[in-house]
Design a protein around this motif. Structure first.
Motif, PDB file in Angstrom:
ATOM      1  N   THR A 142     -57.124  -9.167 -22.680  1.00  0.00           N
ATOM      2  CA  THR A 142     -57.454 -10.156 -22.299  1.00  0.00           C
ATOM      3  C   THR A 142     -58.219 -10.553 -20.857  1.00  0.00           C
ATOM      4  O   THR A 142     -59.044 -11.092 -20.746  1.00  0.00           O
ATOM      5  N   GLU A 146     -61.731 -11.304 -19.296  1.00  0.00           N
ATOM      6  CA  GLU A 146     -61.995 -12.384 -18.586  1.00  0.00           C
ATOM      7  C   GLU A 146     -62.762 -11.898 -17.144  1.00  0.00           C
ATOM      8  O   GLU A 146     -63.664 -12.462 -16.838  1.00  0.00           O
ATOM      9  N   SER A 157     -59.916 -17.547 -19.847  1.00  0.00           N
ATOM     10  CA  SER A 157     -59.524 -17.223 -20.907  1.00  0.00           C
ATOM     11  C   SER A 157     -58.304 -17.834 -21.754  1.00  0.00           C
ATOM     12  O   SER A 157     -57.446 -18.245 -20.786  1.00  0.00           O
ATOM     13  N   MET A 159     -55.340 -16.877 -24.793  1.00  0.00           N
ATOM     14  CA  MET A 159     -54.689 -16.155 -25.765  1.00  0.00           C
ATOM     15  C   MET A 159     -54.559 -16.935 -26.863  1.00  0.00           C
ATOM     16  O   MET A 159     -53.511 -17.803 -26.761  1.00  0.00           O
ATOM     17  N   THR A 293     -59.352 -14.132 -27.967  1.00  0.00           N
ATOM     18  CA  THR A 293     -59.479 -14.460 -26.641  1.00  0.00           C
ATOM     19  C   THR A 293     -60.485 -15.595 -26.766  1.00  0.00           C
ATOM     20  O   THR A 293     -61.652 -15.229 -26.952  1.00  0.00           O
TER      21      THR A 293
END
Length: 373
Positions: A142, A146, A157, A159, A293
């Protein structure tokens, strides 16, 4: 002209984990190449090795080895060899070579994603320790993505763990539990609520999302007896997000919220920290869960499990979550395109002349309350 199938880039992850097993089991089903064109970034040697362990598959995957994603053929499982042929395969072991191979796969896929020659990215699990080196110093996929696709802070971002029954987003991700409270600010929670709301509309096709917000403390702070963050941090954030058009409710104590199935009343759930959201999610929908994401200009999904070294190379891994990750990447890509088309030329507001005189001039640039129309 006939449109091509969505081209899904797939990274091999840690080649000593269950990545290749779940990839091969997924695409052993012929119908999978009817809905997308897979492009695996990895090792032909490793694919063949793990294919030989799947003795119960009657139609093993025969990859179409290509040099560039543009050469990918529909109806085939395509593979770009981007890992050194002498990279050792050691199922169930964490090795430096396995970490470097995982990064090489990820780096190649991201480069093609930036060039626009693949449409979505599905990542097999990595080992967050052995992948660390000068080119990768992030807690996980993630944060790396980003950094790759962020533009001066424009893209942030989020999650999201998603399934047909439940969607959970996190305010704090890979943060030690002892540090969670210090990372929770009204601004941070407001930002995540706005990101979540946007994703639910654009990526999941929900017109007016309803978001449940979980508390930080037991019993939602119990009116200050067990903590003040609910009143001083979380509620102010929800009030601010409301001004931006976000419908959020709570904060709810997470034990009763999930125990009573209240989550079924909402389109999404915002958790304050990693295990608060992921523990109930995996308990309820482990096999069908997908890690997505959100907040980036690209679509990236992954299964909601790790490398599973303990069963690597033993033909015991379930491909259910990986298959759902493929489905989700396709659905989200299509939803984004549908949303883009639907909002491409928005209608401007209509103003009504209530006075009835021909010489009344209407200012079409001025905002008015709906009650005045």
């Amino acid at each position: 002209m006939e449109e091509r199938l969505i081209r899904v880039g797939i990274t091999q992850g840690d080649m000593n984990g269950v990545g290749y097993e779940v990839i091969l089991k997924t695409f052993a089903e012929e119908m999978m190449t009817d809905i997308c064109t897979p492009v695996i970034y990895g090792s032909l040697k490793a694919l063949q090795y793990y294919r030989d362990t799947l003795t119960d598959i009657t139609e093993p995957v025969i990859p179409n080895v290509i040099a560039r994603a543009e050469e990918a053929e529909e109806g085939r499982v395509n593979l770009i060899n981007c890992v050194a042929a002498d990279c050792p395969i050691a199922p169930g072991e964490s090795t430096a070579e396995g970490g470097m191979a995982a990064f090489a796969s990820l780096e190649a896929a991201v480069a093609d994603l930036k060039r626009g020659v693949i449409d979505t990215l599905v990542t097999a699990p990595i080992n967050k320790h052995n992948i660390q080196h000068d080119g990768f110093h992030f807690p996980g996929h993630t944060e790396y993505l980003e950094a790759c696709f962020g533009e001066n802070g424009v893209y942030r971002s989020l999650m999201i763990l998603t399934s047909d029954r439940l969607r959970v987003a996190l305010v704090t991700g890979h943060v030690p539990l002892a540090s969670v409270a210090s990372h929770l600010t009204p601004e941070a929670i407001t930002d995540k609520l706005i990101l979540f709301n946007t994703s639910l509309k654009e990526d999941f096709g929900i017109v007016r999302p309803r978001i449940a917000v979980l508390s930080l403390n037991p019993h939602a702070g119990d009116a200050g007896l067990l903590g003040e963050e609910e009143e001083t941090v979380i509620r102010p954030a929800m009030a601010e997000a409301k001004k931006k058009g976000v419908l959020s409710f709570g904060p709810y104590a997470s034990d009763g919220f999930f125990g009573s199935s209240t989550f079924q009343l909402f389109d999404g759930v915002l958790a304050m920290y990693h295990d608060q959201g992921l523990a109930p999610f995996k308990a309820l929908v482990m096999d069908e869960g997908v890690n997505f994401t959100a907040g980036l200009p690209i679509v990236r999904t992954s299964p909601d499990h790790g490398t599973a070294y303990d069963i690597a190379g033993r033909n015991r891994a379930s491909e259910a979550s990986f298959r759902q990750a493929i489905y989700a990447s396709i659905d989200i890509y299509r939803n984004r395109e549908a949303y883009r088309q639907a909002t491409l030329h928005p209608l401007r507001k209509e103003f009504v002349d209530k006075v009835g005189k021909d010489n009344v001039k209407l200012d079409l640039t001025q905002e008015v309350e709906e009650s005045e129309l």
